[in-house]
Scaffold this active site. Sequence first.
Site, PDB file in Angstrom:
ATOM      1  N   LYS A 260      22.004 -21.012 -21.459  1.00 30.30           N
ATOM      2  CA  LYS A 260      21.755 -19.681 -21.863  1.00 30.30           C
ATOM      3  C   LYS A 260      22.674 -18.710 -21.350  1.00 30.30           C
ATOM      4  O   LYS A 260      22.824 -18.445 -20.212  1.00 30.30           O
ATOM      5  CB  LYS A 260      20.585 -19.371 -21.040  1.00 30.30           C
ATOM      6  CG  LYS A 260      19.837 -17.850 -21.766  1.00 30.30           C
ATOM      7  CD  LYS A 260      18.558 -17.752 -21.096  1.00 30.30           C
ATOM      8  CE  LYS A 260      18.097 -16.222 -21.612  1.00 30.30           C
ATOM      9  NZ  LYS A 260      18.961 -15.309 -21.147  1.00 30.30           N
ATOM     10  N   ARG A 265      23.757 -11.078 -28.501  1.00 27.49           N
ATOM     11  CA  ARG A 265      23.143 -12.048 -29.313  1.00 27.49           C
ATOM     12  C   ARG A 265      23.937 -11.170 -30.605  1.00 27.49           C
ATOM     13  O   ARG A 265      24.030  -9.998 -30.895  1.00 27.49           O
ATOM     14  CB  ARG A 265      21.951 -12.011 -29.425  1.00 27.49           C
ATOM     15  CG  ARG A 265      21.646 -13.061 -30.351  1.00 27.49           C
ATOM     16  CD  ARG A 265      20.135 -13.413 -30.268  1.00 27.49           C
ATOM     17  NE  ARG A 265      19.658 -14.480 -31.350  1.00 27.49           N
ATOM     18  CZ  ARG A 265      18.348 -14.824 -31.127  1.00 27.49           C
ATOM     19  NH1 ARG A 265      17.481 -14.425 -30.267  1.00 27.49           N
ATOM     20  NH2 ARG A 265      17.899 -15.763 -31.986  1.00 27.49           N
TER      21      ARG A 265
HETATM   22  P1  ATP Z   1      14.547 -11.700 -25.846  1.00 29.94           P
HETATM   23  O1  ATP Z   1      15.829 -11.720 -26.578  1.00 29.94           O
HETATM   24  O2  ATP Z   1      14.037 -13.109 -25.704  1.00 29.94           O
HETATM   25  O3  ATP Z   1      13.876 -10.618 -26.193  1.00 29.94           O
HETATM   26  P2  ATP Z   1      16.117 -10.757 -23.688  1.00 29.94           P
HETATM   27  O4  ATP Z   1      17.128 -10.085 -24.744  1.00 29.94           O
HETATM   28  O5  ATP Z   1      15.613  -9.908 -22.708  1.00 29.94           O
HETATM   29  O6  ATP Z   1      14.958 -11.472 -24.317  1.00 29.94           O
HETATM   30  P3  ATP Z   1      16.453 -13.387 -22.546  1.00 29.94           P
HETATM   31  O7  ATP Z   1      14.930 -13.063 -22.128  1.00 29.94           O
HETATM   32  O8  ATP Z   1      17.262 -13.090 -21.355  1.00 29.94           O
HETATM   33  O9  ATP Z   1      16.717 -12.052 -23.309  1.00 29.94           O
HETATM   34  O10 ATP Z   1      16.613 -14.429 -23.269  1.00 29.94           O
HETATM   35  C1  ATP Z   1      16.920 -14.525 -24.551  1.00 29.94           C
HETATM   36  C2  ATP Z   1      18.205 -14.419 -25.171  1.00 29.94           C
HETATM   37  O11 ATP Z   1      19.156 -15.320 -24.667  1.00 29.94           O
HETATM   38  C3  ATP Z   1      18.313 -14.574 -26.615  1.00 29.94           C
HETATM   39  O12 ATP Z   1      18.083 -13.449 -27.686  1.00 29.94           O
HETATM   40  C4  ATP Z   1      19.930 -14.747 -26.801  1.00 29.94           C
HETATM   41  O13 ATP Z   1      20.814 -13.546 -26.874  1.00 29.94           O
HETATM   42  C5  ATP Z   1      20.277 -15.312 -25.413  1.00 29.94           C
HETATM   43  N1  ATP Z   1      20.656 -16.768 -25.674  1.00 29.94           N
HETATM   44  C6  ATP Z   1      21.757 -17.042 -24.687  1.00 29.94           C
HETATM   45  N2  ATP Z   1      22.253 -18.451 -24.895  1.00 29.94           N
HETATM   46  C7  ATP Z   1      21.241 -18.776 -26.004  1.00 29.94           C
HETATM   47  C8  ATP Z   1      21.223 -20.167 -26.543  1.00 29.94           C
HETATM   48  N3  ATP Z   1      21.764 -21.143 -26.110  1.00 29.94           N
HETATM   49  N4  ATP Z   1      20.160 -20.167 -27.541  1.00 29.94           N
HETATM   50  C9  ATP Z   1      19.225 -19.113 -27.894  1.00 29.94           C
HETATM   51  N5  ATP Z   1      19.558 -17.807 -27.146  1.00 29.94           N
HETATM   52  C10 ATP Z   1      20.274 -17.536 -26.150  1.00 29.94           C
END
Ligand code: ATP
Length: 590
Positions: A260, A265
């Site tokens: 992760k 993104r």
């Molecule tokens: P969300 O996007 O789930 O609303 P967030 O932006 O607060 O939450 P996190 O909860 O930390 O982020 O984790 C999800 C995010 O992790 C994804 O939206 C993406 O941007 C990121 N990410 C990083 N590596 C990956 C991966 N290998 N596959 C999918 N997402 C990933």
Amino acid sequence: MKYLDLVSTYEKLENTTKRLEMIDHLVDLIKITPTELIDIIIYLTLGEPSWIGKPEIGMAEKLAIKTISTSFGVPVKKIERQIKKISGLSSEKKAIDLGSYVGTLKGKKQMTLIKPKPLTISQVYSTFENMRTYSGAGSQERKMKSLASLLSNASPKEAKWIIRTIEGKLRVGIAEMTMIEALAIAFTDEKANKEIIENAYNVRCDLGYIAKELAEKGILAIKNIKIQIGTPIRMMLAQRLATPEEILEKLGGKCALEYKYDGIRIQAHKDGEKIVLYSRNLEKLTEQFPDVREYIQDIDVNQLIIEGECVAYDIANNKFKPFQELMHRRRKYDVDKAKEQYQVKLFVFDLLFLNGKSFLNESYLERRKNLEKLIKNNGISTAKSLIVDSPSPFHEFFDKSIKDGCEGVIAKSIQKDSIYKAGARGFLWIKFKHSYQENLGDSIDLVVVGGNMGRGKWAGLYGALFGAIYDKDTDLFKTTCKIASGFTEEVLKTFMELLDPFKIQEKDPRVELPSEIKPDVLFSPNIVIEIKGDEITLSPTYSAAFGEFRENSGLSIRFPRFLQIRYDKNPEDATTTNELIQMYQNQNKK
Ligand code: ATP
């Protein structure tokens, strides 16, 4: 169709806070709208998707005021005073918004004039469209002239809503999910069909287009909506669970783990020479990341949609750099300099579309296999991954991800049904972060809906902010806590600027604020912040997840601390009621 038909719906919407009534009014409006105007009605009510990148309809408020001043012969200062642009106005005298003020002016003037012919929707919309296209020298005068002419032909009510539209401040409390429900009822008589419409909207994020398809071809066409390259696909999201054991069980005993990465993104669309990059909230990032654009350009296929995480990276030494460096890449000036100074790398993790073929309904393994064939490891790599079927290699891979500078892992289903579910936060992807292990739980994203002024060293700045989660079922923002720590002076200064355009006099109809809580300043829901609390607690005050765990109690967050502003999230991307409920349950399992 008369503009007044739309205006009278706006007025009805403005006068109720009951969601069911709002939906009824929208259904009535949709039913009287001719097919050829349905998309315009949607855009005039919700605004156009930001990713289209059209210049705003609007003009700066100053210019609108100048136009009104000339049209009605009222001094600028007087108008500004009425809409409380000048401080020091006695507080009993309630300020009104510019639209309502113009409506009143128009009402006074009209008594002496012949009533103008009602405006049509097409007439109003095409004037707005023209106003957008004016640029360069003389564009301000042309905008003013167009607006003045529209106002001179408008009735008081029409004038009020024309101004609110060009200001981008309709304040009727309608967002996508409510509109989707109204579309389902109006076109199919069946509220449950909102899911089909929402799924279509997730694949092709343009509600005007979806409504038109519905009107022309019906719900079956909507079921088979196709990806349109260039139109963003709403991103698939991950759920969270507390332990690797639970994750493995949920995913059928075996899953793919991916690093992760901690960055932003990006969804990249390639159509021949044309590349568009979208952020998490579907804003265009193409200009800010010319390097990513080049990497995508180098992939030797004609049409492509892929997703990945763009991270700050030292390319020469193959090392991650701090997330904060990425912030320098969001600005739109000095892009070339920033590109050299703050290098990035894209770690791609999904394939959505390739040369005319959608991969959304393919399984994870199929998508990954095709993705790997495309990526040749120049500025781009595929996300590091491993298939595991027991907790021990899960832990090992997780530890390695942390050692390598990532936040943890995302576990992905490899079952037959492991499709790319656009816009959904389901259990096909489950995140597992370092912070869960330390018993700190996950961070929470809240929409800022109010603020209290600071004292002492923070006088003149906000000393505390009120945050709300998003409740998808009711399309409302429910206040859940007051955040008063974690700020620096610099951040608080940023908030003064960032929140200023969203200050409102009366509570936004989409915000639920406990009656005991009276912030000094109210904001319409726009800005999202990430916070971390000590724990999620039951609270008799706050209405988030009210009654879910105890009668007459909602959920709140103890000792919330500000972490960062989430420029990449829309208010509807904030933590939802369901997520908060789950986080509360996960926390209590430990
Ligand atoms: P969300 O996007 O789930 O609303 P967030 O932006 O607060 O939450 P996190 O909860 O930390 O982020 O984790 C999800 C995010 O992790 C994804 O939206 C993406 O941007 C990121 N990410 C990083 N590596 C990956 C991966 N290998 N596959 C999918 N997402 C990933």
